[in-house]
Design an enzyme around this catalytic site. Structure first.
Site, short mmCIF file in Angstrom:
data_model
loop_
_atom_site.label_atom_id
_atom_site.label_comp_id
_atom_site.label_asym_id
_atom_site.label_seq_id
_atom_site.Cartn_x
_atom_site.Cartn_y
_atom_site.Cartn_z
N ASP A 171 0.88 -1.17 0.00
CA ASP A 171 0.00 0.00 0.00
C ASP A 171 0.92 1.22 0.00
OD1 ASP A 171 -2.29 1.75 0.74
OD2 ASP A 171 -1.30 1.79 2.69
N ASP B 264 -0.24 5.15 0.86
CA ASP B 264 -0.53 6.17 1.88
C ASP B 264 -0.65 5.56 3.27
OD1 ASP B 264 -2.51 7.56 -0.66
OD2 ASP B 264 -0.66 8.40 0.07
N GLY C 73 -10.25 7.19 -1.50
CA GLY C 73 -10.36 7.86 -2.80
C GLY C 73 -10.74 9.32 -2.65
N GLY C 74 -9.87 10.20 -3.17
CA GLY C 74 -10.08 11.64 -2.97
C GLY C 74 -11.37 12.16 -3.59
N LYS C 75 -11.71 11.67 -4.78
CA LYS C 75 -12.93 12.16 -5.43
C LYS C 75 -14.18 11.78 -4.63
CE LYS C 75 -11.93 10.41 -9.60
NZ LYS C 75 -10.48 10.17 -9.55
N ARG D 119 -14.20 11.12 -1.53
CA ARG D 119 -14.11 11.82 -0.24
C ARG D 119 -14.70 13.22 -0.36
NH1 ARG D 119 -8.39 11.05 1.32
NH2 ARG D 119 -9.12 8.93 1.41
N LYS E 116 -6.20 19.31 -6.64
CA LYS E 116 -5.58 18.81 -5.41
C LYS E 116 -4.39 17.91 -5.73
CE LYS E 116 -5.18 15.18 -2.52
NZ LYS E 116 -4.88 13.76 -2.81
N THR F 245 -2.74 0.50 -4.35
CA THR F 245 -3.15 1.69 -3.62
C THR F 245 -4.42 2.31 -4.19
OG1 THR F 245 -2.48 3.96 -3.02
CG2 THR F 245 -1.67 3.11 -5.11
N THR F 246 -5.10 3.06 -3.33
CA THR F 246 -6.28 3.81 -3.77
C THR F 246 -5.86 5.15 -4.37
OG1 THR F 246 -7.52 2.85 -1.94
CG2 THR F 246 -8.44 4.82 -2.93
N ASN G 63 0.45 10.43 -7.89
CA ASN G 63 0.96 10.60 -6.51
C ASN G 63 2.00 9.55 -6.19
OD1 ASN G 63 -0.99 12.57 -6.37
ND2 ASN G 63 -2.43 11.35 -5.15
C1 XBP Z 1 -5.30 6.21 0.77
C2 XBP Z 1 -6.47 6.87 0.19
C3 XBP Z 1 -6.25 7.93 -0.87
C4 XBP Z 1 -5.51 9.13 -0.28
C5 XBP Z 1 -5.68 10.36 -1.15
O1 XBP Z 1 -4.80 5.36 -0.24
O2 XBP Z 1 -7.59 6.52 0.52
O3 XBP Z 1 -7.53 8.33 -1.31
O4 XBP Z 1 -6.05 9.44 1.00
O5 XBP Z 1 -5.26 10.09 -2.48
P1 XBP Z 1 -3.94 4.00 0.13
P2 XBP Z 1 -6.24 10.50 -3.70
O6 XBP Z 1 -3.84 3.90 1.64
O7 XBP Z 1 -4.72 2.86 -0.50
O8 XBP Z 1 -2.59 4.23 -0.51
O9 XBP Z 1 -6.74 11.89 -3.42
O10 XBP Z 1 -5.36 10.43 -4.94
O11 XBP Z 1 -7.33 9.46 -3.69
MG MG Z 2 -2.98 3.19 3.27
#
Ligand code: XBP
Ligand code: MG
Length: 253
Positions: free
Chosen positions: A9, A11, A52-54, A56, A84, A121-122, A127
């Protein structure tokens, strides 16, 4: 079966990207768009349940600004998220987000041991590229056979789609891999794809449910900076290296 691949993963796992990266980028984007929205850390802690940022952004509008008007909420969220992401990539490019403890060392050791690497990853692929290039160098992107990111699958975490996508691309069985995650959404996703997890928690996820994880750690540790075992199998050494992973795998997978 043998351990053949490590799937990471991003983030919260490779790097603590949320507070000083994504959250800051969301708020800078809102400001640039003259929106009087500001996500503080307490609110963001809740909003992170939505992967997912969108999604969210849309969740935030629906639950906190139901009076907000625009022609098309999907297009608005997409455009806001694109801004963003541009801001986030610039933040990462400025070297603001370091890798977490033990990550660079483990990647090096895994490669030297012939373990295959991938990302699930999401977050948006741009990024991931920015983080890897700015912490390990652009060539390091080639270390990962597959970068499964963001919208390359229909359903985001906690659905298992992104891990299943990576397994299919690598032509591997789930039982030949270990997943490295930080959140409840993440362990649910990996588990749905049949992959066992090594968890390293952070400020946003240290109270999450990690039932089914092989181990829950504070981080991957270093030889001179042992990890703290929060839950799961006690195994030596007390930092995550390839021998540690092979022992865990042999005993629990
Ligand atoms: C974490 C998420 C992502 C980030 C923001 O991803 O949920 O949405 O918070 O990135 P992971 P975006 O832990 O699966 O890596 O705005 O590009 O979604
Ligand atoms: Mg994560």
């Amino acid at each position: 079966m043998a351990l053949k691949a490590l799937i990471f993963d991003v983030d919260g796992t490779l790097a603590n990207t949320e507070r000083d990266g994504h959250l800051l980028a969301f708020n800078l984007a809102f400001k640039e768009l003259n929106l009087d929205w500001h996500w503080n850390n307490e609110l963001y802690h809740k909003l992170l349940d939505i992967a997912g940022g969108k999604l969210r952004i849309k969740h935030y509008i629906k639950n906190y600004h139901s009076d907000f008007e625009c022609d098309n909420i999907d297009i608005f969220a997409k455009n806001t998220h694109a801004l963003k992401t541009k801001i986030y990539v610039d933040l990462v490019g400025a070297g603001k987000i370091p890798l977490r403890t033990g990550v660079a060392r483990l990647l090096d050791e895994a490669r030297a041991a012939g373990l295959r690497l991938a990302i699930a990853t999401t977050t948006t692929e741009a990024n991931v590229t920015a983080l890897i290039a700015n912490t390990l160098g652009r060539d390091a992107l080639d270390w990962f056979e597959v970068i499964g990111a963001g919208d390359c699958v229909a359903k985001l975490k906690p659905a298992g789609d992104i891990y299943t996508y990576v397994l299919q691309k690598m032509q591997l069985n789930s039982s030949e891999c270990l997943a490295f995650e930080d959140s409840n959404n993440g362990i649910k996703s990996a588990t749905e794809a049949g992959i066992k997890c090594v968890i390293s928690v952070n400020e946003y996820t240290n109270s999450h449910n990690f039932d089914g994880a092989i181990v829950v750690l504070n981080n991957l540790g270093e030889p001179n900076q042992p990890f703290t075992l929060i839950a799961g199998a006690d195994c030596q050494p007390n930092y995550v290296n390839v021998d540690y992973l092979k022992r865990l795998y042999a005993k629990y997978c």
